[in-house]
Design a protein around this motif. Structure first.
Motif, PDB file in Angstrom:
ATOM      1  N   ARG A 144       0.833  -1.207   0.000  1.00 28.73           N
ATOM      2  CA  ARG A 144       0.000   0.000   0.000  1.00 28.73           C
ATOM      3  C   ARG A 144       0.870   1.261   0.000  1.00 28.73           C
ATOM      4  NH1 ARG A 144      -3.554   0.778   4.887  1.00 28.73           N
ATOM      5  NH2 ARG A 144      -2.744   2.841   5.098  1.00 28.73           N
ATOM      6  N   ARG A 145       1.937   1.250   0.786  1.00 29.24           N
ATOM      7  CA  ARG A 145       2.844   2.398   0.825  1.00 29.24           C
ATOM      8  C   ARG A 145       3.484   2.604  -0.548  1.00 29.24           C
ATOM      9  NH1 ARG A 145       6.953   2.269   5.504  1.00 29.24           N
ATOM     10  NH2 ARG A 145       5.092   2.746   6.653  1.00 29.24           N
ATOM     11  N   GLN A 146       3.853   1.498  -1.229  1.00 29.33           N
ATOM     12  CA  GLN A 146       4.452   1.594  -2.559  1.00 29.33           C
ATOM     13  C   GLN A 146       3.440   2.156  -3.548  1.00 29.33           C
ATOM     14  OE1 GLN A 146       7.674   1.028  -3.467  1.00 29.33           O
ATOM     15  NE2 GLN A 146       7.085   1.848  -5.445  1.00 29.33           N
ATOM     16  N   SER A 149       3.049   5.797  -2.960  1.00 30.83           N
ATOM     17  CA  SER A 149       4.238   6.483  -3.470  1.00 30.83           C
ATOM     18  C   SER A 149       4.182   6.597  -5.002  1.00 30.83           C
ATOM     19  CB  SER A 149       5.487   5.714  -3.042  1.00 30.83           C
ATOM     20  OG  SER A 149       6.601   6.114  -3.761  1.00 30.83           O
ATOM     21  N   ASP A 150       3.760   5.501  -5.656  1.00 32.03           N
ATOM     22  CA  ASP A 150       3.646   5.521  -7.119  1.00 32.03           C
ATOM     23  C   ASP A 150       2.577   6.509  -7.576  1.00 32.03           C
ATOM     24  OD1 ASP A 150       5.599   3.594  -7.188  1.00 32.03           O
ATOM     25  OD2 ASP A 150       4.222   1.926  -7.597  1.00 32.03           O
ATOM     26  N   SER A 151       1.449   6.564  -6.849  1.00 32.35           N
ATOM     27  CA  SER A 151       0.359   7.490  -7.186  1.00 32.35           C
ATOM     28  C   SER A 151       0.816   8.934  -7.037  1.00 32.35           C
ATOM     29  CB  SER A 151      -0.852   7.248  -6.299  1.00 32.35           C
ATOM     30  OG  SER A 151      -1.369   5.964  -6.503  1.00 32.35           O
ATOM     31  N   ALA A 152       1.542   9.217  -5.962  1.00 26.96           N
ATOM     32  CA  ALA A 152       2.016  10.576  -5.712  1.00 26.96           C
ATOM     33  C   ALA A 152       3.013  11.015  -6.789  1.00 26.96           C
ATOM     34  CB  ALA A 152       2.654  10.676  -4.318  1.00 26.96           C
ATOM     35  N   SER A 153       3.888  10.102  -7.208  1.00 32.75           N
ATOM     36  CA  SER A 153       4.880  10.480  -8.215  1.00 32.75           C
ATOM     37  C   SER A 153       4.260  10.609  -9.609  1.00 32.75           C
ATOM     38  CB  SER A 153       6.037   9.476  -8.239  1.00 32.75           C
ATOM     39  OG  SER A 153       5.570   8.190  -8.612  1.00 32.75           O
ATOM     40  N   SER A 154       3.195   9.842  -9.890  1.00 37.53           N
ATOM     41  CA  SER A 154       2.570   9.955 -11.213  1.00 37.53           C
ATOM     42  C   SER A 154       1.661  11.176 -11.328  1.00 37.53           C
ATOM     43  CB  SER A 154       1.771   8.682 -11.539  1.00 37.53           C
ATOM     44  OG  SER A 154       0.683   8.557 -10.668  1.00 37.53           O
TER      45      SER A 154
END
Length: 156
Positions: A144-146, A149-154
């Motif tokens: 979930r943390r990954q 993190s992926d959502s925030a960077s995209s």
């Protein structure tokens, strides 16, 4: 008889080994060392929440065919001496984050009592979980943390 050994720190890594009820825990650790490349001195075997003693046999713990043992890998001397990359803490403790929220609903003198009671209940709940349950929770949270993190960077 065939038993399964699962490394708790390695996601999904496990092996099956052929043993007898009279095999000692130390001989089982040697088999595990050959199968999983984990030195014997770094192994701690756990069954039903109990650490298995080297001098005992599998039969002493009523370990039978199809049993799953959990392997906890102890840190090496390099890790103990600090020769590894340390992971910084990600967040402050839950208990510290609860204080401002509880202060809105309880008297100041009651906040610490509520937190203390909550801590005891939390520890009691966690102690009733199996090692497999804890591993599933940890894996879920890491995934979930990954994803977060992926959502925030995209989105940036």
């Amino acid at each position: 008889m065939l038993i399964t050994v699962k490394i708790l720190q390695a996601q999904g890594k496990e092996c099956s080994i052929e043993v007898t009820a009279t095999d000692s825990i130390s001989s089982v650790k040697e088999l595990i060392a050959r199968e999983l490349d984990v030195p014997v001195d770094q192994q701690r075997l756990v069954f039903r929440g109990k650490t298995l003693a080297d001098g005992q046999s599998l039969g002493d713990y009523n370990i039978g065919p199809g049993t799953k043992l959990h392997l906890v890998v102890k840190r090496s001397q390099d890790e103990k001496s600090g020769n590894f990359q340390k992971i910084p803490p990600q967040t402050t403790a839950l208990w510290d984050q609860l204080k401002p929220v509880l202060s809105k609903h309880f008297k100041t003198e009651d906040v610490d009592k509520v937190i203390h009671h909550f801590q005891k209940e939390f520890e009691s709940s966690i102690s009733n979980l199996s090692l497999d349950d804890l591993e599933r929770i940890a894996i879920y949270n890491l995934e979930r943390r990954q994803q977060d993190s992926d959502s925030a960077s995209s989105s940036s």
